[in-house]
Scaffold this active site. Structure first.
Site, mmCIF file in Angstrom:
data_model
loop_
_atom_site.group_PDB
_atom_site.id
_atom_site.type_symbol
_atom_site.label_atom_id
_atom_site.label_comp_id
_atom_site.label_asym_id
_atom_site.label_seq_id
_atom_site.Cartn_x
_atom_site.Cartn_y
_atom_site.Cartn_z
ATOM 1 N N ASP A 111 51.128 -2.159 24.859
ATOM 2 C CA ASP A 111 50.252 -2.135 26.027
ATOM 3 C C ASP A 111 50.563 -3.299 26.968
ATOM 4 O OD1 ASP A 111 48.196 -1.274 27.652
ATOM 5 O OD2 ASP A 111 46.630 -2.293 26.502
ATOM 6 N N LEU B 6 65.353 1.749 8.263
ATOM 7 C CA LEU B 6 64.042 1.721 8.896
ATOM 8 C C LEU B 6 63.661 3.108 9.410
ATOM 9 C CD1 LEU B 6 61.630 0.096 10.223
ATOM 10 C CD2 LEU B 6 63.077 0.008 12.273
ATOM 11 N N HIS C 163 57.882 -1.262 32.822
ATOM 12 C CA HIS C 163 58.284 -0.288 31.804
ATOM 13 C C HIS C 163 59.718 -0.531 31.346
ATOM 14 C CE1 HIS C 163 54.549 1.789 32.195
ATOM 15 N NE2 HIS C 163 54.777 2.217 33.419
#
Length: 271
Positions: A40, A151, A57
Protein backbone atom coordinates in the site's frame (compact mmCIF):
# COMPACT_ATOMS: atom_id res chain seq x y z
CA UNK A 1 -3.03 -10.76 19.38
CA UNK A 2 -0.66 -7.87 19.69
CA UNK A 3 -0.69 -5.38 16.85
CA UNK A 4 1.67 -2.44 16.75
CA UNK A 5 3.59 -0.47 14.16
CA UNK A 6 7.22 -1.37 13.59
CA UNK A 7 9.75 1.38 13.21
CA UNK A 8 11.37 1.46 9.80
CA UNK A 9 13.34 3.90 7.76
CA UNK A 10 11.25 7.03 7.24
CA UNK A 11 10.34 8.21 3.75
CA UNK A 12 12.30 11.31 2.78
CA UNK A 13 11.29 13.24 -0.35
CA UNK A 14 14.04 12.93 -2.90
CA UNK A 15 14.70 12.69 -6.58
CA UNK A 16 13.59 9.19 -7.62
CA UNK A 17 16.49 6.79 -8.00
CA UNK A 18 16.70 3.01 -8.20
CA UNK A 19 16.13 1.54 -4.76
CA UNK A 20 19.21 0.08 -3.07
CA UNK A 21 19.02 -2.93 -0.78
CA UNK A 22 20.55 -2.19 2.60
CA UNK A 23 22.88 -4.72 4.21
CA UNK A 24 20.99 -6.58 6.93
CA UNK A 25 22.48 -9.02 9.44
CA UNK A 26 21.12 -12.59 9.52
CA UNK A 27 17.82 -13.09 11.29
CA UNK A 28 18.11 -14.18 14.91
CA UNK A 29 14.61 -15.52 15.60
CA UNK A 30 11.94 -17.72 14.05
CA UNK A 31 11.33 -17.25 10.34
CA UNK A 32 7.66 -17.47 9.32
CA UNK A 33 6.85 -20.03 6.69
CA UNK A 34 4.33 -17.79 4.92
CA UNK A 35 4.28 -13.99 4.78
CA UNK A 36 1.46 -11.99 3.20
CA UNK A 37 2.05 -8.40 2.12
CA UNK A 38 -0.49 -5.65 1.43
CA UNK A 39 1.55 -3.37 -0.81
CA UNK A 40 0.00 0.00 0.00
CA UNK A 41 1.01 3.60 -0.58
CA UNK A 42 2.34 3.84 -4.15
CA UNK A 43 0.13 6.82 -4.98
CA UNK A 44 0.88 8.64 -1.75
CA UNK A 45 4.60 8.05 -2.23
CA UNK A 46 4.39 9.72 -5.65
CA UNK A 47 2.14 12.57 -4.49
CA UNK A 48 4.50 13.47 -1.65
CA UNK A 49 7.20 13.99 -4.25
CA UNK A 50 5.06 15.85 -6.76
CA UNK A 51 5.21 12.91 -9.18
CA UNK A 52 2.44 11.22 -11.19
CA UNK A 53 0.85 8.18 -9.56
CA UNK A 54 2.24 5.89 -12.25
CA UNK A 55 5.75 6.69 -11.03
CA UNK A 56 4.74 5.41 -7.61
CA UNK A 57 3.49 2.19 -9.18
CA UNK A 58 6.74 1.82 -11.14
CA UNK A 59 8.76 2.20 -7.97
CA UNK A 60 6.38 -0.25 -6.32
CA UNK A 61 7.38 -2.87 -8.91
CA UNK A 62 11.04 -2.27 -7.99
CA UNK A 63 10.16 -2.81 -4.34
CA UNK A 64 8.40 -6.06 -5.26
CA UNK A 65 11.50 -7.31 -7.06
CA UNK A 66 13.65 -6.51 -4.02
CA UNK A 67 11.14 -8.17 -1.68
CA UNK A 68 11.07 -11.40 -3.69
CA UNK A 69 14.87 -11.55 -3.61
CA UNK A 70 14.85 -10.88 0.13
CA UNK A 71 12.18 -13.54 0.73
CA UNK A 72 14.41 -16.08 -1.02
CA UNK A 73 17.48 -15.01 0.94
CA UNK A 74 15.65 -15.07 4.27
CA UNK A 75 14.28 -18.56 3.70
CA UNK A 76 10.55 -17.99 3.31
CA UNK A 77 8.51 -20.80 1.77
CA UNK A 78 5.56 -18.64 0.70
CA UNK A 79 5.18 -14.95 -0.10
CA UNK A 80 1.69 -13.71 -0.99
CA UNK A 81 1.42 -10.19 -2.40
CA UNK A 82 -1.80 -8.22 -2.80
CA UNK A 83 -1.18 -6.75 -6.23
CA UNK A 84 -4.66 -5.77 -7.45
CA UNK A 85 -7.92 -6.10 -5.55
CA UNK A 86 -11.36 -6.70 -6.99
CA UNK A 87 -12.25 -3.21 -5.72
CA UNK A 88 -9.39 -1.55 -7.62
CA UNK A 89 -11.45 -1.58 -10.84
CA UNK A 90 -13.17 1.54 -9.48
CA UNK A 91 -9.98 3.56 -10.01
CA UNK A 92 -9.63 5.92 -12.99
CA UNK A 93 -9.45 4.12 -16.33
CA UNK A 94 -6.03 5.62 -17.11
CA UNK A 95 -4.56 4.37 -13.85
CA UNK A 96 -5.97 0.87 -14.40
CA UNK A 97 -4.43 0.86 -17.89
CA UNK A 98 -1.08 1.86 -16.40
CA UNK A 99 -1.31 -0.90 -13.79
CA UNK A 100 -2.11 -3.52 -16.42
CA UNK A 101 0.85 -2.29 -18.44
CA UNK A 102 3.15 -2.67 -15.46
CA UNK A 103 1.84 -6.19 -14.83
CA UNK A 104 2.63 -7.13 -18.42
CA UNK A 105 6.07 -5.54 -18.15
CA UNK A 106 6.86 -7.35 -14.89
CA UNK A 107 5.88 -10.78 -16.22
CA UNK A 108 7.61 -10.35 -19.58
CA UNK A 109 10.83 -8.99 -18.08
CA UNK A 110 11.09 -10.86 -14.79
CA UNK A 111 9.56 -14.27 -15.48
CA UNK A 112 12.76 -15.84 -16.81
CA UNK A 113 14.79 -14.60 -13.84
CA UNK A 114 12.17 -15.80 -11.36
CA UNK A 115 12.12 -19.20 -13.04
CA UNK A 116 15.93 -19.47 -12.86
CA UNK A 117 15.76 -18.60 -9.15
CA UNK A 118 13.42 -21.53 -8.57
CA UNK A 119 10.38 -19.37 -7.79
CA UNK A 120 7.01 -21.00 -8.32
CA UNK A 121 4.22 -18.55 -9.18
CA UNK A 122 0.56 -19.06 -8.35
CA UNK A 123 -2.20 -16.59 -9.09
CA UNK A 124 -5.27 -16.29 -6.87
CA UNK A 125 -8.34 -14.22 -7.63
CA UNK A 126 -11.17 -14.12 -10.17
CA UNK A 127 -10.11 -14.82 -13.75
CA UNK A 128 -13.45 -14.90 -15.55
CA UNK A 129 -13.61 -11.15 -16.22
CA UNK A 130 -9.97 -10.60 -17.22
CA UNK A 131 -8.99 -9.62 -20.74
CA UNK A 132 -7.52 -12.49 -22.78
CA UNK A 133 -4.02 -10.99 -23.00
CA UNK A 134 -3.80 -10.50 -19.23
CA UNK A 135 -5.20 -13.97 -18.54
CA UNK A 136 -2.72 -15.53 -20.97
CA UNK A 137 0.21 -13.83 -19.23
CA UNK A 138 -0.94 -14.99 -15.79
CA UNK A 139 -1.33 -18.56 -17.00
CA UNK A 140 2.07 -18.40 -18.70
CA UNK A 141 3.68 -17.31 -15.42
CA UNK A 142 2.13 -20.26 -13.62
CA UNK A 143 2.94 -22.86 -16.26
CA UNK A 144 6.52 -21.67 -16.78
CA UNK A 145 7.32 -22.05 -13.07
CA UNK A 146 5.08 -24.99 -12.14
CA UNK A 147 7.96 -27.44 -11.73
CA UNK A 148 10.01 -25.17 -9.48
CA UNK A 149 10.50 -25.99 -5.82
CA UNK A 150 11.84 -22.75 -4.35
CA UNK A 151 9.92 -19.78 -3.01
CA UNK A 152 6.18 -19.95 -3.70
CA UNK A 153 5.17 -16.49 -4.93
CA UNK A 154 1.40 -16.18 -4.63
CA UNK A 155 0.06 -13.17 -6.51
CA UNK A 156 -3.41 -11.99 -5.44
CA UNK A 157 -4.67 -10.35 -8.62
CA UNK A 158 -8.29 -9.29 -9.13
CA UNK A 159 -8.68 -10.79 -5.68
CA UNK A 160 -11.16 -10.15 -2.91
CA UNK A 161 -11.52 -12.36 0.16
CA UNK A 162 -15.30 -11.95 0.41
CA UNK A 163 -15.65 -12.88 -3.26
CA UNK A 164 -13.36 -15.87 -2.72
CA UNK A 165 -15.42 -17.12 0.22
CA UNK A 166 -18.70 -16.59 -1.64
CA UNK A 167 -17.41 -18.59 -4.60
CA UNK A 168 -16.35 -21.39 -2.28
CA UNK A 169 -19.80 -21.44 -0.69
CA UNK A 170 -21.44 -21.67 -4.12
CA UNK A 171 -19.26 -24.61 -5.06
CA UNK A 172 -19.93 -26.37 -1.77
CA UNK A 173 -23.69 -25.76 -2.14
CA UNK A 174 -23.58 -27.18 -5.66
CA UNK A 175 -21.86 -30.34 -4.43
CA UNK A 176 -24.43 -30.73 -1.66
CA UNK A 177 -27.27 -30.31 -4.19
CA UNK A 178 -25.65 -32.93 -6.45
CA UNK A 179 -25.34 -35.32 -3.53
CA UNK A 180 -21.55 -35.53 -3.73
CA UNK A 181 -20.96 -33.75 -0.43
CA UNK A 182 -22.63 -34.53 2.90
CA UNK A 183 -23.62 -31.28 4.67
CA UNK A 184 -22.68 -32.88 7.99
CA UNK A 185 -19.09 -33.20 6.79
CA UNK A 186 -18.63 -29.48 6.11
CA UNK A 187 -16.05 -28.08 8.51
CA UNK A 188 -13.25 -25.53 8.39
CA UNK A 189 -10.99 -27.91 6.46
CA UNK A 190 -13.63 -28.52 3.79
CA UNK A 191 -14.21 -24.79 3.37
CA UNK A 192 -10.46 -24.13 3.16
CA UNK A 193 -10.11 -26.78 0.46
CA UNK A 194 -12.54 -24.84 -1.76
CA UNK A 195 -10.74 -21.49 -1.43
CA UNK A 196 -8.26 -20.11 -3.97
CA UNK A 197 -5.50 -20.88 -1.47
CA UNK A 198 -6.27 -24.60 -1.17
CA UNK A 199 -3.04 -26.42 -0.40
CA UNK A 200 -1.28 -23.25 0.74
CA UNK A 201 -0.57 -22.84 4.48
CA UNK A 202 -2.21 -19.90 6.19
CA UNK A 203 0.02 -16.83 6.52
CA UNK A 204 1.97 -16.66 9.75
CA UNK A 205 2.62 -12.95 9.27
CA UNK A 206 0.80 -10.23 7.32
CA UNK A 207 2.58 -6.95 6.65
CA UNK A 208 0.89 -3.77 5.50
CA UNK A 209 2.73 -0.64 4.47
CA UNK A 210 1.70 3.05 4.52
CA UNK A 211 0.46 3.01 8.12
CA UNK A 212 -3.05 1.74 7.42
CA UNK A 213 -4.23 -0.90 9.89
CA UNK A 214 -6.81 -3.06 8.16
CA UNK A 215 -6.98 -6.13 5.90
CA UNK A 216 -8.93 -4.49 3.06
CA UNK A 217 -10.51 -7.77 1.93
CA UNK A 218 -7.20 -9.68 1.90
CA UNK A 219 -7.04 -13.32 3.08
CA UNK A 220 -9.70 -12.80 5.75
CA UNK A 221 -10.38 -16.52 6.24
CA UNK A 222 -6.71 -17.45 6.12
CA UNK A 223 -5.64 -14.70 8.55
CA UNK A 224 -7.53 -16.12 11.53
CA UNK A 225 -4.30 -16.62 13.51
CA UNK A 226 -1.87 -14.47 11.57
CA UNK A 227 0.33 -11.93 13.28
CA UNK A 228 0.11 -8.38 11.89
CA UNK A 229 2.81 -5.78 11.43
CA UNK A 230 1.88 -2.32 10.16
CA UNK A 231 4.74 -0.27 8.80
CA UNK A 232 4.65 3.55 8.59
CA UNK A 233 6.45 3.60 5.22
CA UNK A 234 4.93 3.57 1.74
CA UNK A 235 5.41 0.50 -0.39
CA UNK A 236 8.08 1.93 -2.76
CA UNK A 237 10.34 2.42 0.29
CA UNK A 238 9.94 -1.19 1.43
CA UNK A 239 13.14 -3.22 1.22
CA UNK A 240 14.99 -6.16 2.70
CA UNK A 241 15.64 -4.28 5.94
CA UNK A 242 11.92 -3.56 6.38
CA UNK A 243 11.04 -7.20 5.71
CA UNK A 244 13.70 -8.38 8.14
CA UNK A 245 12.46 -5.95 10.83
CA UNK A 246 8.90 -7.23 10.45
CA UNK A 247 10.10 -10.83 10.73
CA UNK A 248 12.13 -10.01 13.83
CA UNK A 249 9.00 -8.48 15.37
CA UNK A 250 7.07 -11.63 14.46
CA UNK A 251 9.71 -13.86 16.03
CA UNK A 252 9.42 -11.99 19.34
CA UNK A 253 5.70 -12.69 19.67
CA UNK A 254 4.18 -15.66 21.45
CA UNK A 255 1.65 -17.49 19.27
CA UNK A 256 -0.88 -19.45 21.33
CA UNK A 257 -3.59 -20.13 18.70
CA UNK A 258 -6.35 -19.66 21.25
CA UNK A 259 -4.65 -21.62 24.01
CA UNK A 260 -2.69 -20.54 27.06
CA UNK A 261 0.94 -20.87 28.04
CA UNK A 262 1.30 -22.53 31.44
CA UNK A 263 4.32 -21.94 33.66
CA UNK A 264 6.71 -24.87 34.11
CA UNK A 265 5.76 -27.35 36.83
CA UNK A 266 8.85 -26.42 38.81
CA UNK A 267 7.81 -22.77 38.89
CA UNK A 268 4.33 -23.61 40.17
CA UNK A 269 5.68 -25.84 42.93
CA UNK A 270 8.26 -23.31 44.00
CA UNK A 271 11.20 -25.60 43.16
Amino acid sequence: MQVKPVKAASSQPATPAPAKTRDVPPLQGRVPRHVGVIMDGNGRWASSRGLPRIEGHRRGVEALRATVRAAIDLGLDYLTVYSFSSENWSRPVEEISDLMGLLKFFIRNDLAELARAGVRIKMIGTRSNLKPDILALLEEAESATAANSGLNLVVAFNYGSRQEIAAAMRLIAQKVAEGTLDPASIDADVIASHLDTAGIPDPDLIIRTSGEQRLSNFLMWQAAYSEFVFLPIHWPDFDRAALAAAIEEFSARERRFGGVTLPPASAKSGR
